[in-house]
Design an enzyme around this catalytic site. Structure first.
Site, PDB file in Angstrom:
ATOM      1  N   GLU A   1     -56.340 -69.334 -79.299  1.00 51.73           N
ATOM      2  CA  GLU A   1     -56.209 -70.784 -79.320  1.00 51.73           C
ATOM      3  C   GLU A   1     -56.943 -71.315 -80.555  1.00 51.73           C
ATOM      4  O   GLU A   1     -56.342 -71.433 -81.604  1.00 51.73           O
ATOM      5  CB  GLU A   1     -56.733 -71.392 -78.017  1.00 51.73           C
TER       6      GLU A   1
ATOM      7  N   GLU B   1     -66.441 -73.764 -71.056  1.00 49.50           N
ATOM      8  CA  GLU B   1     -65.291 -74.662 -70.954  1.00 49.50           C
ATOM      9  C   GLU B   1     -65.226 -75.301 -69.570  1.00 49.50           C
ATOM     10  O   GLU B   1     -65.030 -76.494 -69.422  1.00 49.50           O
ATOM     11  CB  GLU B   1     -64.018 -73.867 -71.207  1.00 49.50           C
TER      12      GLU B   1
HETATM   13  C1  BGC Z   1     -58.372 -76.461 -74.728  1.00 53.01           C
HETATM   14  C2  BGC Z   1     -59.105 -77.753 -74.590  1.00 53.01           C
HETATM   15  C3  BGC Z   1     -58.180 -78.879 -74.620  1.00 53.01           C
HETATM   16  C4  BGC Z   1     -57.212 -78.711 -73.487  1.00 53.01           C
HETATM   17  C5  BGC Z   1     -56.232 -79.815 -73.328  1.00 53.01           C
HETATM   18  C6  BGC Z   1     -57.358 -76.340 -73.644  1.00 53.01           C
HETATM   19  O1  BGC Z   1     -56.598 -75.219 -73.756  1.00 53.01           O
HETATM   20  O2  BGC Z   1     -59.214 -75.387 -74.785  1.00 53.01           O
HETATM   21  O3  BGC Z   1     -60.392 -77.803 -74.638  1.00 53.01           O
HETATM   22  O4  BGC Z   1     -58.714 -80.109 -74.796  1.00 53.01           O
HETATM   23  O5  BGC Z   1     -56.554 -77.468 -73.552  1.00 53.01           O
HETATM   24  O6  BGC Z   1     -55.096 -79.429 -72.707  1.00 53.01           O
END
Ligand code: BGC
Length: 900
Positions: free
Chosen positions: A489, A764
């Site tokens: 990502e 997260e």
């Molecule tokens: C990310 C985020 C993001 C979110 C929103 C995730 O995969 O890691 O932090 O803001 O998606 O969909």
């Protein structure tokens, strides 16, 4: 002329501090700090300044250069002051000095000089064009990095040499066998089609009269390597990598020799050639493979035989899209040795670096030709083994094949060039012989911003939490503000940085870093004002085409405002104004006449801990309540922005819009009796901090929020939309103790739960690791995300008590609210006007507070039980009676600590 010696001008800087070489503007704004060298009255203030500019020609001439002076300019400004002299030309080098006056006749002496040099300011300055290897490639795969080289000769001694360089892909350049600079992952990541950044390097010491060579390594990187969510895509920007390099050498006799990338043969007969090198593959997610047996020694030195090399092809690029970098480069900022060498239950050798970080390993190894060392990276262990599921498809594996020399002799030293990993642990396989201490070192990489903020207190768990926030910022400020550094990502998610920006701006000087990224937000914005979910956009992705979403899209308005508040940067407000307005105008259209934004895809209070692991948007707070609250807040912030910019009509229009949305919010979401339609922490936090309730309803809302926190057992119950607001909402409604209870709770979910579980970065999810030590089953589980760390901003402003009261810290707000259980706390910040600090400690039933105010700054000091007072520069001790005794030592966490 006599001058005063008690005030000195320090920290003279241009734009956002760096880089001073290759500056991309003809009108660099200047900032400086006045510091007391001796006793100066606390009321001393700059009332005037003088700027002296002296040209420094490349070749020193017989005539000493004449200085230009602004003369005395009556102004108290010292932050991002407009360039007072004639616009600089390309390649112009000048020495700048500043002196100041207070209210009396004598100026200070001139500051230490700052030497600035512009780069290539006009597109017509570029003769270099992109060139890459002239061989056929399959566009469906990642590619083996190439080497490029060219020889050139210089017909006389050298006075000055500059290399202006960038690439389609990633590059590393060498001149005469020496690496140029120490930048990593250059040229970083921008919206390449619109803006490709270049940097200027001083290579005077690397070139010489006679034969020379320049060489470059070229890799896929973001440009065409596999990248993006859900497997990602290749060739996001193009199918071919290329180097764009322009080496300009000023000879001592005044002639200039330019060696630029281009097709065919240069004036001096040199041509660019290409070949494969020892790097077999490199990708930001997968890692890098290097076969040292294929090394090409001396390829960047003169006389190397490249007769078997291929030629180059030329590609198109509008030079108007080449812009100078205005933030610091990514580089290695520290090295970390393993704290333990573990043997896993399956027998694997795993190094534990004791800290989750972003970077890569450097190895020092002896062995035979063909020995293959493999390094696999991960953030966590599960059941004692490296646990890589959270990385999804990122292989995060580096491989080094030894050139060989046996177990004796010189060791081979290797570090990958074009990849990056987020990890705490590394599994090592194939190591020949014994692994000695120092053989494997983790090298931490991020954008090399200056550290500007510190916090400490008497509770070590909070110190660790703060340290984790700093590490997650370091790990994710890797050229752009990313969500995470480890899985497939690593995108510039707009919501994450929107929430974290105030914390970031305290910890590091990220003014240039974020100003640059915000330019990309503006250029990637859709014509209707939609802000992409992440910037730069990754065109081929699940999230395309972007749709407008609150919290994320609001970055266009709120983050420029944060930079203005923290750095006093009006320029960033001006540069982003059209983008900010386009966003609010779009939301106004979407909301329609009832002013409620209740449509479309909204991520809302993303990652509310009550949301199911696989449906993170299903929060307790209604997503459309979040959207309307943010609409009101952005409209209000835009009105304030317009006011600062002197756009008074807009200020009135957006102010009225903000009023209407505020009323609509209360009409729709406020129930009789003071409850909100979503009776949840985030709903109250938004309503209170964004000031969306009628005055008479605030107290009840604050009380309800405090009750909810208590009912939840002091567990936090917000996702991204409320996490940076909930403690402020409590303290501004008089619930300091509840805010501290929330901060110091250790049960899951809470900030200190993560600390109790052994976290070394912020996660997260509140429970990225579950209480039983297993990893959260969600397919999106990072251990290094900064959004939940945005509590640190409140810790700086309220636990320690150091906040800006006016933009650029022209005035400070010192307002510590000592939490029960804490016996001391302190924060220090390098403000644009000098060092500000607050520290307090309990002494029996007294609270002893020290406040340091920079010269030229005032501070409003608001201590418990004492009227607010205003102080000037210097150190000010205070003492007040405290009422809250420290409670007993907190109970141990419910979950058994696990390494993470
Ligand atoms: C990310 C985020 C993001 C979110 C929103 C995730 O995969 O890691 O932090 O803001 O998606 O969909």
């Amino acid at each position: 002329m006599p001058h005063r010696t008690d005030v000195v001008v320090t920290d003279l800087r241009a734009e956002h501090g760096a880089p001073l070489l290759g500056l991309g503007t003809a009108l660099p704004r200047l900032s400086w700090t006045a510091r007391a060298a001796a006793d100066v009255p606390a009321t001393w203030e700059q009332s005037a300044y003088e700027v002296r500019v002296t040209p420094l020609p490349p070749v020193p001439g017989a005539e000493p250069p004449r200085s230009w002076s602004s003369g005395r300019v009556d102004s108290g400004d010292s932050v991002l002051v407009p360039w007072p002299a004639a616009p600089l030309r390309s390649r112009e080098r000048v020495r700048v000095e500043v002196r100041l006056w207070g209210r009396d006749a004598e100026p200070t002496s001139f500051s230490r000089p700052l030497v600035l040099e512009t780069g290539l300011l006009a597109p017509s300055d570029w003769t270099a064009v992109p060139v890459g290897p002239d061989w056929d490639e399959d566009p469906g795969v990642d590619h083996r990095p190439a080497l490029l080289r060219r020889e050139f000769s210089l017909p006389g001694p050298v006075a000055r040499a500059r290399l202006h360089v960038t690439a389609h892909g990633l590059h590393e350049v060498e001149v005469n066998g020496e690496r140029v600079g120490d930048e990593v992952l250059a040229p970083g990541w921008t919206s390449y089609s619109h803006r490709l950044r270049h940097r200027t390097h001083d290579v005077t010491h690397l070139v010489r009269e006679g034969g020379n060579a320049v060489g470059a390594w070229l890799a896929d990187g973001w440009y065409r390597g596999r990248f993006g969510i859900r497997g990602g895509s290749r060739n996001l920007y193009g199918e071919r990598t290329a180097l764009i390099a322009q080496l300009e050498v000023d000879l001592a006799d005044g002639r200039r020799v330019v060696v630029a990338t281009g097709p065919g043969t240069g004036e001096d007969g040199g041509t660019w050639r290409a070949a494969h090198g020892p790097v077999l593959a490199s990708n930001l997610y997968e890692g890098e493979s290097h076969d040292a047996r294929l090394a090409v020694p001396g390829f960047s030195t003169a006389g190397f035989d490249d007769s078997a090399w291929a030629g180059v092809r030329r590609y198109e690029r509008d030079p108007a899209t080449l812009v100078a970098a205005d933030g610091p480069p990514v580089r290695c900022t520290r090295e970390v040795l393993p704290v333990a060498v573990l043997t896993s239950p399956s027998g694997a050798t795993i190094l534990d670096f004791g800290q989750n970080l972003t970077g890569r390993l450097r190895i020092r190894v002896r062995g035979c030709a063909g020995d293959r060392v493999q390094l696999r990276h991960a953030e966590v262990l599960q059941d004692g083994e490296l646990y890589t599921r959270p990385l999804r498809t990122a292989r995060a594996t580096d491989t080094y094949v030894l050139a060989g020399g046996g177990g004796t002799g010189e060791p081979e030293v290797w570090e990958p060039r074009f990849t990056m990993h987020g990890f705490r642990y590394a599994e090592v396989t194939g190591w020949p012989g014994r692994l000695d201490e120092g053989d494997v070192v983790a090298r931490v990489h991020h954008s090399d911003m200056a550290r500007t903020g510190w916090f400490s207190c008497s509770d070590d768990r909070l110190n660790r939490l703060h340290e984790n926030v700093v590490w997650s910022m370091r790990s994710n400020f890797v050229d752009i503000p990313t969500d995470c550094p480890q899985r497939d990502e690593r995108l510039g998610w707009t919501g994450d940085i929107q929430v974290f920006a105030p914390t970031a701006a305290f910890l590091y000087d990220c003014s240039g870093f974020l100003a640059s990224w915000l330019r990309d937000v503006a250029v990637e914005q859709l014509p209707d004002g939609t802000v992409p979910w992440y910037v730069p956009r990754v065109p081929a992705s699940f999230w395309e085409p972007p749709q407008p979403g609150a919290v994320w899209g609001d970055v266009a308005v709120l983050t420029p405002w944060v930079l203005f508040q923290r750095y006093g940067d009006v320029g960033v407000l001006r540069a982003q104004y059209a983008s900010a307005r386009a966003w609010v105008d779009l939301v106004e259209r979407l909301a329609g006449p009832d002013r409620l934004w209740d449509s479309g895809l909204q991520l809302g209070d993303w990652l509310d801990p009550a949301a199911p692991p696989d449906r993170p948007a299903e929060a307790r707070t209604d997503r459309y309540l979040v959207a309307t609250a943010y609409f009101a807040h952005s409209a209000r912030t835009l009105a304030r922005t317009a006011h600062v910019l002197g756009e008074q009509e807009d200020a009135a229009r957006y102010g009225a819009l903000a009023d209407e949305v505020r009323e609509a919010f209360a009409r729709e979401h406020l129930r009789p009796g003071g409850r909100l339609s979503s009776d949840a922490q985030t709903a109250y936090a938004l309503a209170l901090v964004f000031d969306l309730l009628p005055e008479g309803e605030r107290e009840a809302a604050g009380r309800r929020l405090a009750e909810l926190v208590a009912e939840d057992g002091n567990r936090v119950a917000t996702g991204f939309a409320g996490v940076n607001l909930v403690t402020d909402a409590l303290t501004t409604t008089g619930h300091d103790e509840t805010a501290h209870a929330l901060l110091t709770e250790t049960g899951c979910p809470s900030w200190l739960y993560q600390v109790a579980m052994g976290a070394t970065t912020t996660w997260e999810r509140w429970d990225s690791m579950l209480p039983d030590g297993t990893v959260n089953p969600g397919q999106m589980t990072s251990f290094n995300h900064y959004a939940l760390g945005s509590i640190a901003d409140w810790m700086h402003r309220t636990v320690a008590g150091l906040a800006p009261a006016e933009p650029g810290y022209r005035r400070l707000l010192v307002r510590p609210r000592p939490g029960p259980g804490l016996t001391s706390a302190a924060a220090r910040h390098e403000t644009p006007r000098g060092t500000a600090a607050v520290s307090w400690r309990r002494d029996g039933d007294r609270l002893v507070v020290d406040v340091d105010v920079p010269l030229g700054v005032r501070a409003a000091v608001d201590l418990p039980g004492r009227p607010v007072s205003e102080v000037g520069a210097g150190r000010h001790p205070f003492e007040v009676a405290t009422t809250t005794p420290p409670p007993p030592v907190p109970s141990p966490p419910r979950a058994a600590p696990q390494p993470a």
